[in-house]
Design an enzyme around this catalytic site. Structure first.
Site, PDB file in Angstrom:
ATOM      1  N   HIS A  93      37.593  41.015  24.666  1.00 28.40           N
ATOM      2  CA  HIS A  93      38.206  42.240  25.171  1.00 28.40           C
ATOM      3  C   HIS A  93      39.478  41.973  25.962  1.00 28.40           C
ATOM      4  CE1 HIS A  93      35.144  44.418  23.302  1.00 28.40           C
ATOM      5  NE2 HIS A  93      35.298  45.520  23.983  1.00 28.40           N
ATOM      6  N   ASP A 156      34.138  49.063  35.027  1.00 29.69           N
ATOM      7  CA  ASP A 156      33.921  50.449  34.565  1.00 29.69           C
ATOM      8  C   ASP A 156      33.213  50.458  33.216  1.00 29.69           C
ATOM      9  OD1 ASP A 156      35.319  51.271  36.737  1.00 29.69           O
ATOM     10  OD2 ASP A 156      37.196  51.591  35.660  1.00 29.69           O
ATOM     11  N   GLU A 269      36.758  55.525  43.325  1.00 23.90           N
ATOM     12  CA  GLU A 269      37.899  55.185  42.469  1.00 23.90           C
ATOM     13  C   GLU A 269      38.889  56.351  42.494  1.00 23.90           C
ATOM     14  OE1 GLU A 269      37.588  53.768  38.519  1.00 23.90           O
ATOM     15  OE2 GLU A 269      36.285  52.086  39.027  1.00 23.90           O
TER      16      GLU A 269
HETATM   17  P1  FAD Z   1      37.212  37.493  26.595  1.00 20.65           P
HETATM   18  O1  FAD Z   1      38.333  38.426  26.385  1.00 20.65           O
HETATM   19  O2  FAD Z   1      36.460  37.072  25.426  1.00 20.65           O
HETATM   20  O3  FAD Z   1      37.728  36.217  27.411  1.00 20.65           O
HETATM   21  C1  FAD Z   1      38.590  36.331  28.515  1.00 20.65           C
HETATM   22  C2  FAD Z   1      38.960  34.950  29.061  1.00 20.65           C
HETATM   23  O4  FAD Z   1      37.806  34.356  29.637  1.00 20.65           O
HETATM   24  C3  FAD Z   1      39.441  33.987  27.983  1.00 20.65           C
HETATM   25  O5  FAD Z   1      40.392  33.127  28.523  1.00 20.65           O
HETATM   26  C4  FAD Z   1      38.180  33.224  27.621  1.00 20.65           C
HETATM   27  O6  FAD Z   1      38.478  31.940  27.114  1.00 20.65           O
HETATM   28  C5  FAD Z   1      37.468  33.165  28.960  1.00 20.65           C
HETATM   29  N1  FAD Z   1      36.020  33.145  28.828  1.00 20.65           N
HETATM   30  C6  FAD Z   1      35.221  33.956  28.100  1.00 20.65           C
HETATM   31  N2  FAD Z   1      33.935  33.628  28.269  1.00 20.65           N
HETATM   32  C7  FAD Z   1      33.909  32.601  29.131  1.00 20.65           C
HETATM   33  C8  FAD Z   1      32.889  31.809  29.701  1.00 20.65           C
HETATM   34  N3  FAD Z   1      31.604  32.022  29.427  1.00 20.65           N
HETATM   35  N4  FAD Z   1      33.244  30.811  30.544  1.00 20.65           N
HETATM   36  C9  FAD Z   1      34.535  30.568  30.850  1.00 20.65           C
HETATM   37  N5  FAD Z   1      35.542  31.275  30.328  1.00 20.65           N
HETATM   38  C10 FAD Z   1      35.244  32.291  29.491  1.00 20.65           C
HETATM   39  N6  FAD Z   1      38.079  44.523  33.908  1.00 20.65           N
HETATM   40  C11 FAD Z   1      37.711  44.866  35.148  1.00 20.65           C
HETATM   41  O7  FAD Z   1      37.774  44.068  36.077  1.00 20.65           O
HETATM   42  N7  FAD Z   1      37.234  46.120  35.408  1.00 20.65           N
HETATM   43  C12 FAD Z   1      37.073  47.043  34.433  1.00 20.65           C
HETATM   44  O8  FAD Z   1      36.633  48.155  34.717  1.00 20.65           O
HETATM   45  C13 FAD Z   1      37.437  46.691  33.108  1.00 20.65           C
HETATM   46  N8  FAD Z   1      37.278  47.563  32.096  1.00 20.65           N
HETATM   47  C14 FAD Z   1      37.630  47.203  30.827  1.00 20.65           C
HETATM   48  C15 FAD Z   1      37.454  48.122  29.786  1.00 20.65           C
HETATM   49  C16 FAD Z   1      37.793  47.783  28.488  1.00 20.65           C
HETATM   50  C17 FAD Z   1      37.568  48.770  27.373  1.00 20.65           C
HETATM   51  C18 FAD Z   1      38.380  46.522  28.228  1.00 20.65           C
HETATM   52  C19 FAD Z   1      38.807  46.162  26.851  1.00 20.65           C
HETATM   53  C20 FAD Z   1      38.575  45.607  29.255  1.00 20.65           C
HETATM   54  C21 FAD Z   1      38.205  45.940  30.563  1.00 20.65           C
HETATM   55  N9  FAD Z   1      38.363  45.053  31.628  1.00 20.65           N
HETATM   56  C22 FAD Z   1      37.963  45.410  32.897  1.00 20.65           C
HETATM   57  C23 FAD Z   1      38.988  43.732  31.424  1.00 20.65           C
HETATM   58  C24 FAD Z   1      37.960  42.660  31.200  1.00 20.65           C
HETATM   59  O9  FAD Z   1      37.320  42.307  32.399  1.00 20.65           O
HETATM   60  C25 FAD Z   1      38.631  41.397  30.650  1.00 20.65           C
HETATM   61  O10 FAD Z   1      39.366  41.703  29.505  1.00 20.65           O
HETATM   62  C26 FAD Z   1      37.606  40.347  30.319  1.00 20.65           C
HETATM   63  O11 FAD Z   1      38.257  39.133  30.087  1.00 20.65           O
HETATM   64  C27 FAD Z   1      36.887  40.756  29.074  1.00 20.65           C
HETATM   65  O12 FAD Z   1      35.710  40.088  28.973  1.00 20.65           O
HETATM   66  P2  FAD Z   1      35.300  39.405  27.599  1.00 20.65           P
HETATM   67  O13 FAD Z   1      33.904  39.047  27.839  1.00 20.65           O
HETATM   68  O14 FAD Z   1      35.604  40.209  26.415  1.00 20.65           O
HETATM   69  O15 FAD Z   1      36.236  38.109  27.690  1.00 20.65           O
END
Ligand code: FAD
Length: 519
Positions: A93, A156, A269
């Protein structure tokens, strides 16, 4: 099942095959890797995309580890190789390719999501041990349904993984009270860039523990997190009130987040919306919480500008609480606020329904095609000192027609953030604001292109730099070391030292583009 890498190389699939140099490395790696999980050299499509939809790349392989040992085994193999990189992918994400690895290995952490769920009681506190690849929505459901417990600090939207948000910060309306998600974990298991599986907490291997929290995946892959939990409420009163003036909104929202413990809402918020009926994504219709509650524009003062402000709050309660007790608690806070008279919307929902509220938006965005279209999002932390200036120029002028999705703005408190973690905050003051421009656009020829929206984001950042605003990007994205240095400021040398200790060859999270793989 033991999967040997070579079984998955499809001899006649030239597109998915590594290039000559990389192929030379494979025999060594093949012999050393015995995984319980699987390795896919062909169907790597998922690993080359993310929610941002603006970057794609071609990884060498998509690995689905079955355990922490698998994760460690893969990183050790990359460590021994001359130039392989490894990206842990949470739920992908990210917006700007942060979870990708071009011609490297991508580890789909969700394959470990079901490995672990254990409630731990220690020294009078309760925690839940979960996998780094678990989705927060699953953590929520298991905690509440099986134990009536819940983590204290959320995002969120909960279709994100534990490891993914802990690598950034993880913020929502509870963070003013409990700090970000990175402040609500007691222990981690981390596979470092040398392929060592290390248990760390604030006393043991503390440099790795604090480094990994907000560390953009640079120091290790989180395979287990011990998350602080508390007793879960049954219900939530979810409230929205509207303001015409930013000054009134910030006065009230700051008052709420600085009340003594137990004397405010449980969630606070805010968002900016367009002062118009015409915009279904950003206008009046986005405010009421129930379709039966209409937005009555005659109440909006004539002096109001192109945008209005909504303060969103929530109060937890139990089913056994008498309705008058809940009314009294909510009204005693609302009575102190200066929102537009009668511009108040409220509903009572279950706690789980409240936390899963963005799921409905996801479903409708999937229905109309905006979930899969590009999302040039911009997230920032802006110091209280400069947020009114930001409002005057960015919200009231540059974004007066909205962004096709939520424009969040709400305060956070520095004292709730541990400065030993890797997260970077604005320089000054106790209060700073999260600003999130969550752009959605319907894929149609009339809609502005993603490039146009990205350049508008750049304009906003440039305005902040030019005017000397005290701000930092949240979920940062930069291309050059110079820019990263500026982002980290005085924390840069600590970040570099941590990198040298825990990932000396710069194998991990190459998609962040902070360090180059040492070959
Ligand atoms: P990924 O996008 O898969 O990875 C993000 C980063 O973390 C990459 O560099 C990856 O290599 C690394 N990573 C992933 N897993 C691990 C692991 N296990 N150990 C070490 N590194 C790792 N953020 C907020 O703070 N508050 C919100 O309310 C919020 N709402 C969101 C709503 C939506 C619809 C979206 C798309 C994003 C939102 N985000 C929010 C942002 C979100 O926190 C970040 O995009 C987060 O990185 C997404 O998590 P993911 O698990 O998909 O990580």
């Amino acid at each position: 099942m033991i999967a040997y890498i070579e079984r998955f190389i499809h001899e006649n699939d030239s597109e998915s095959r590594p290039n000559d140099d990389e192929e030379d490395q494979l025999p060594n790696i093949c012999h050393s890797l015995e995984l319980q999980g699987t390795i896919d050299w062909v169907a790597t499509g998922l690993a080359g995309k993310d929610f941002g939809g603006m970057y794609t790349c071609e990884p060498l392989a998509l690995i689905r580890p079955a355990s922490s040992d698998d994760v460690a085994c893969v990183v050790r193999a990359a460590y021994r190789s001359p130039n392989l990189t490894v990206a842990a992918r949470g739920n992908g994400h990210s917006i700007n390719g942060q979870a990708m690895s071009d011609r490297g290995l991508v580890m789909d952490m969700r394959s470990t999501e079901g490995n672990l769920f254990e409630v731990v009681r220690m020294n009078g506190e309760t925690f839940v041990d979960v996998s780094g690849g678990a989705l927060w929505e699953d953590v929520l459901k298991r905690c509440v349904l099986e134990y009536k417990l819940a983590p204290r600090s959320w995002t969120d939207y909960l279709g994100l993984t534990v490891g993914g948000t802990l690598s950034n910060a993880g913020v929502s309306g509870q963070a003013f009270r409990f700090g970000p998600q990175t402040g609500n974990v007691a222990e981690l298991d981390v596979v470092t860039g040398k392929g060592q599986l290390v248990t760390c907490n604030k006393n043991e291997n503390s440099e790795l523990f604090f480094g990994a929290l907000g560390g953009l995946g640079q120091f290790g892959i989180v395979t287990r997190a011990r998350v602080v939990v508390q007793s879960a409420p049954d219900m939530v009163r979810w409230i929205r009130v509207v303001y015409a003036e930013f000054e009134d909104f910030t006065r009230d929202v700051e008052w709420l987040v600085t009340r003594p413990e137990g004397e405010s809402f449980d969630y606070v918020e805010g968002f900016v919306f367009v002062n118009s009926v015409d915009d279904p994504a950003n206008g009046w219709p986005t405010v009421p919480l129930d379709p039966d509650q209409g937005f009555d524009p005659s109440r909006v003062p004539r002096t109001a500008g192109p945008v209005l402000y909504c303060l969103e709050a929530a109060l937890h309660y139990q089913k056994t609480d008498h309705p008058s007790t809940v009314d009294k608690a909510a009204n005693s806070l609302l009575g102190r606020l200066g929102f537009i008279e009668d511009m108040k919307f409220q509903v009572d929902v279950s706690y789980v329904e409240f936390l899963l509220r963005v799921k409905h938006a996801e479903e409708s965005a999937k229905g109309n095609g905006t979930w899969d279209a590009p999302h040039p999002w911009l997230n920032m932390f802006v110091s209280k000192r400069d947020v009114a200036h930001f409002d005057r120029v960015v919200f009231k002028r540059m974004l007066k027609e909205g962004v096709g999705g939520p424009m969040l703005v709400y305060p956070l408190l520095r004292s709730k953030w541990d400065d030993r973690t890797s997260v970077v905050l604005p320089a000054e003051g106790e209060i700073f604001y999260l600003v999130a421009l969550l752009r959605f656009s319907i894929p149609c020829p009339k809609a502005p292109s993603a490039e146009k929206l990205v350049s508008q984001n750049k304009e906003i950042v440039q305005f902040c730099v030019k005017e000397g605003l005290d701000f930092k990007l949240y979920l940062p994205h930069y291309q050059s070391e110079e820019e990263w240095k500026r982002h980290f400021g005085s924390q840069w040398s600590r970040f570099v030292e941590r990198k040298a200790s825990f990932d000396p060859l710069a194998i991990l999270a190459p998609g962040q583009k902070i360090f180059k793989r040492i070959t």
